[in-house]
Structure formats: structure tokens, C-alpha cells
Design an enzyme around this catalytic site. Structure first.
Site, PDB file in Angstrom:
ATOM      1  N   TYR A 144      -7.207  10.238  19.016  1.00 37.51           N
ATOM      2  CA  TYR A 144      -7.964   9.848  17.829  1.00 37.51           C
ATOM      3  C   TYR A 144      -7.213   8.733  17.118  1.00 37.51           C
ATOM      4  CZ  TYR A 144     -10.144  10.155  13.188  1.00 37.51           C
ATOM      5  OH  TYR A 144     -10.789   9.875  12.013  1.00 37.51           O
ATOM      6  N   ASP A 239      -0.091   4.146  18.638  1.00 41.39           N
ATOM      7  CA  ASP A 239      -0.595   4.708  17.391  1.00 41.39           C
ATOM      8  C   ASP A 239       0.350   5.826  16.943  1.00 41.39           C
ATOM      9  OD1 ASP A 239      -1.857   5.923  15.301  1.00 41.39           O
ATOM     10  OD2 ASP A 239      -3.817   6.062  16.271  1.00 41.39           O
ATOM     11  N   LYS A 267       0.059   8.105   7.156  1.00 39.18           N
ATOM     12  CA  LYS A 267       0.446   9.456   6.778  1.00 39.18           C
ATOM     13  C   LYS A 267       1.813   9.542   6.068  1.00 39.18           C
ATOM     14  CE  LYS A 267      -3.082  11.579   9.446  1.00 39.18           C
ATOM     15  NZ  LYS A 267      -3.659  11.332  10.746  1.00 39.18           N
TER      16      LYS A 267
HETATM   17  C1  LIG Z   1      -4.853  10.396  11.009  1.00 36.46           C
HETATM   18  C2  LIG Z   1      -4.789   9.458  12.131  1.00 36.46           C
HETATM   19  C3  LIG Z   1      -5.432   8.215  12.097  1.00 36.46           C
HETATM   20  C4  LIG Z   1      -6.339   7.801  10.973  1.00 36.46           C
HETATM   21  O1  LIG Z   1      -5.677   7.736   9.749  1.00 36.46           O
HETATM   22  P1  LIG Z   1      -6.541   7.833   8.393  1.00 36.46           P
HETATM   23  O2  LIG Z   1      -5.530   7.599   7.328  1.00 36.46           O
HETATM   24  O3  LIG Z   1      -7.136   9.210   8.389  1.00 36.46           O
HETATM   25  O4  LIG Z   1      -7.578   6.785   8.461  1.00 36.46           O
HETATM   26  C5  LIG Z   1      -5.234   7.335  13.151  1.00 36.46           C
HETATM   27  N1  LIG Z   1      -4.455   7.676  14.196  1.00 36.46           N
HETATM   28  C6  LIG Z   1      -3.829   8.873  14.270  1.00 36.46           C
HETATM   29  C7  LIG Z   1      -2.962   9.168  15.436  1.00 36.46           C
HETATM   30  C8  LIG Z   1      -3.993   9.802  13.262  1.00 36.46           C
HETATM   31  O5  LIG Z   1      -3.396  10.988  13.360  1.00 36.46           O
END
Ligand SMILES: *Cc1c(COP(=O)(O)O)cnc(C)c1O
Length: 427
Positions: A144, A239, A267
Site C-alpha cells: 500500500y 516506500d 508517519k
Molecule cells: C500509511 C502509508 C502510506 C500513506 O500515508 P498517508 O499519510 O496515510 O497518506 C503510504 N505508504 C505506506 C507504506 C504507508 O504505510
């Protein structure tokens, strides 16, 4: 557990907010439940509007690595706010933050701040396309990357748990530029590169996929990604929105000794405020406006409150040697869980790295989304409900990672294990 006030609020919310929530996983659909509404959170505990106090392993889905509302963060935010909540002109915090990221994250030479993880991956993809002059992007099933159009193609977490691998509203033409492959399958990636190698702008992968449980790369997978992207001149995007500043100061790339071209962050970096970032090789980053042709902007990017919160959190992690502490707590939980599973004769998988963990209600080896999906949902549901009744809040979905914070202690870990002992007896 008392739920009267939460139920009332949820009824009201459903009239004015789609599904009653501002992010789908909060709706508790995966556990056939309803969300509780939180009044306050401090340390490793949250208190809901009905007065229930819960030990929290969601940590606002990752950011709360020091626990909720650590003094260093609330003080930094208060101080910054008193000087002005937003300027729209450069401020000193932005420079400090960029220097810290460049210092901590091995592959990052230059970095741009944004307001969410989604913005970070979206911008990294555009930059990769602008830099290479190519359109195609490769991603992996179960990874994701936020709700970016071209990445909501067989995505995990929310999209996955709602039983729709794709989202309505994503043009077929966008999805057509995305090649989606099973995770941990280097052979298929090699075939794709042999076929379309000179059209592929980027390969994006979750450093350790943590939005479909917690999956680890098999030996050689990440190295293979690095080699193939280099060979074909594609941008390798890591990511680390979830793992960055969480599994180590430098994220998974530090643990694995791997240098991607671009990294998406979020995050933990925002200390609980809305922050994302993407960075990497200067040669690529310089393609961004105003120096380069790839447009990217943000009214609130580099916001002083957000920068102050993130800086305070990261510095405190370093000051208290937080990563070593999290490893201790994580190891204690892991030992306890493994002992419980053995004692009860349960053939379940448990994956952990530092303070991130996932208990899979399946005996299948966890290598990709298919293996994750073999989890027994009914067993998870009963486990989740029982844990909540005993005052422990785990993520309300069998496809989410749990987070330990520095504010958890041995006492809370042991209480959690007791709750697990009782909850696993019921499944
Ligand atoms: C949470 C997350 C996102 C998206 O971040 P948001 O701040 O919710 O838009 C993208 N990549 C990973 C791996 C994530 O865990």
C-alpha cells in the site's frame, strides 16, 4: 466495555461523514464492529468517550513511536504555535528537518517535505516519470502506498479489506500504466523488465510490506530489485512511510544496507502531525520545480508546527536510545507470543521487526498477499473483540501491523500477553 457514547457519536457521524469516518479502516468493518471515539491519549494508553482505558498497539497507525502526547512534542508544538502557526515563507525548522533526514537516512541527499505519505509517493512517482521520460510503474500486490490513482491497483490495507482490489474512480488509462506483480517474485519482475524495460520509469515497493500484515522480503529480493532497476535505468522507489524512523534511524535501508534512488517517508517523521517527505539522489531531486521541470508544491508543506513536532520526536528517540528500547520490548512480546502459541498448539505465524509485529491466524509461510489472505478471519475477529474487552486495543483488521512505543513498559507487555493467553483460548 461501555459503548453508549461512542455509539451515539457514530450515529451522528454517519449522517455527515461518509461511513462515519475520515479513513475507511477506522470503521471496524473487518471485525464486524463499530469504532470507539477517543477523548484523550497519553503514553501507551487511550481513553474513549465512555471512559474505557485501553493499552494501544495502533499508535495512530504508526506515528506515535514515543507514545501519545509525549511532553517533548507537545512543548515543541506549543512553542512553535506561539510564534505563528504557518508562514508560507521558508522557516528555520525546515532546514533543520532536511539536515536531520539527510543525516539519518543513508540514501537521501536532498529532501522535500509534504503533508502525507500519499503525497510523498505520488510526488516520487511523478518525479521518477519526469526524470526518466517514461510512463510505466511497477508495484507489488499487497503493498500500500497511499490512495494515489496509479498505485490503487490491487493495493492492500483499506482497499484490500473492503474486498475491492481496485478503487472506482481510477481511470483505466492510469491503471494501464501500472504493472502489478506478486511480492517476492523476482523471476516475474525480470520477465517484465525484459519485455518493457525501457518503458519503466520506476519500481515502487514497501521496504517491508506492513499494510497486509507484516511481510519480509526473501533473501535476494531487494538486492534483485536494486540490480534490475539500475540495469534498465529505472528509478527504485523505497516506500518507508511506515518503516522509516521506526525500525531504525535510517529505516529498512539502514538494516538491509541498500541504497534506493528515492525514498518516501511519513508517519513517525511528523510526530503525529500531518507530514510526509520524499528524498533521494540530488541528481533526481533537482528535477523538481523551481530548479527542474517536475512541478510539485504545497501551501502547508514544511509547516513550522509539523516540523517542530517531528524534530522533537526524532531527537528524543535519539536521546533516550529509543530504538534499542523498542527492540527489548519487541523481543519480550515475541518470546511471550511464541511461548503461548506453542503452549496452545496453535500453528500461527508471528512476524516482528523491532517494534512492528503481526500475528497471522494461519500456519502458511508468509511471503505475499495470497499467503496473508489464508488467515482465519473469524478467529481474528473473536481474538480482537476479546482483547478489547480486556483493555488491549489491537488494529481492527487481520491485515494490519501492530506498533509498540517507547511509552510501553514490561508491565504493559506482560498484561498484553495475559490478555492474549485468554483471548487465544477462545478462538
Ligand atoms: C500509511 C502509508 C502510506 C500513506 O500515508 P498517508 O499519510 O496515510 O497518506 C503510504 N505508504 C505506506 C507504506 C504507508 O504505510
Amino acid at each position: 466495555m461501555k459503548t453508549d457514547k461512542s455509539k451515539q457519536l457514530f450515529q451522528k457521524a454517519k449522517h455527515v461523514i461518509p461511513g462515519g469516518v475520515n479513513s475507511p479502516v477506522r470503521a471496524f468493518r473487518n471485525v464486524d464492529g463499530e469504532p470507539f471515539f477517543v477523548n484523550r491519549a497519553k503514553g501507551c494508553r487511550i481513553e474513549d468517550v465512555d471512559g474505557n482505558e485501553l493499552i494501544d498497539y495502533v499508535g495512530t497507525w504508526g506515528p506515535a513511536i514515543l507514545g501519545h502526547a509525549p511532553e517533548c512534542v507537545t512543548e515543541a508544538v506549543t512553542k512553535a504555535a506561539a510564534a505563528g502557526v504557518s508562514f508560507g515563507i521558508p522557516n528555520p525548522y525546515e532546514v533543520e528537518m532536511a539536515e536531520l533526514i539527510v543525516d539519518w537516512v543513508p540514501s537521501v541527499e536532498k529532501v522535500r517535505m509534504v503533508n502525507s505519505g500519499t503525497e510523498a509517493t505520488m510526488s516520487a512517482i511523478r518525479l521518477a516519470r519526469g526524470f526518466t521520460g517514461r510512463d510505466k510503474v511497477v508495484k507489488f500486490v499487497g503493498c500500500y502506498h497511499g490512495h494515489v490513482d496509479s498505485l490503487l491497483v490491487a493495493a492492500g490495507s483499506g482497499a484490500l479489506t473492503h474486498g475491492k482490489p481496485d478503487s472506482a474512480g481510477v481511470p483505466a488509462g492510469f491503471a494501464a500504466e501500472t504493472i502489478t506483480l506478486p511480492y517476492n517474485n523476482l523471476e516475474m519482475l525480470r520477465e517484465v523488465f525484459e519485455k518493457w524495460g525501457d518503458e519503466i520509469a520506476a519500481v515502487i515497493v514497501e521496504s517491508y510490506p506492513a499494510n497486509a500484515g507484516l511481510i519480509f522480503p526473501v533473501e535476494g529480493f531487494l538486492r534483485g530489485l536494486r540490480e534490475l532497476t539500475s540495469e534498465y535505468g529505472s528509478v527504485f522507489i523505497f516506500d518507508e512511510v511506515m518503516t522509516g524512523f521506526r525500525v531504525a534511524k535510517g529505516g529498512v535501508q539502514e538494516l538491509e544496507g541498500l541504497i534506493p534512488d528515492l525514498t518516501a517517508m511519513g508517519k513517525v517523521i511528523g510526530g503525529g502531525l500531518p507530514v510526509g517527505a520524499f528524498g533521494g539522489k540530488a541528481e533526481i531531486m533537482d528535477y523538481l520545480a523551481p530548479d527542474g521541470p517536475v512541478y510539485q508544491a504545497g501551501t502547508l508543506s514544511g509547516n513550522p508546527l509539523a516540523m517542530a513536532a517531528g524534530l522533537a520526536q526524532l531527537r528524543e528517540m535519539e536521546r533516550v536510545d529509543g530504538y534499542a528500547r523498542l527492540e527489548q520490548l519487541g523481543a519480550r512480546l515475541e518470546q511471550g507470543v511464541r511461548a503461548l502459541l506453542a503452549e496452545k498448539g496453535l500453528d500461527y505465524r508471528f512476524n516482528r521487526v523491532g517494534s512492528m509485529f503481526c500475528l497471522f491466524f494461519t500456519g502458511e509461510e508468509i511471503v505475499d498477499l495470497d499467503s496473508v489472505m489464508t488467515a482465519d478471519k473469524a478467529a481474528f475477529r473473536s481474538f480482537f473483540t476479546s482483547m478489547l474487552e480486556q483493555g488491549v486495543y489491537m488494529a481492527p483488521s487481520p491485515y494490519e501491523t501492530g506498533f509498540i512505543s517507547v511509552a510501553h513498559g514490561e508491565l504493559e507487555i506482560d498484561r498484553t500477553l495475559e490478555a492474549m493467553a485468554a483471548s487465544l483460548a477462545n478462538v
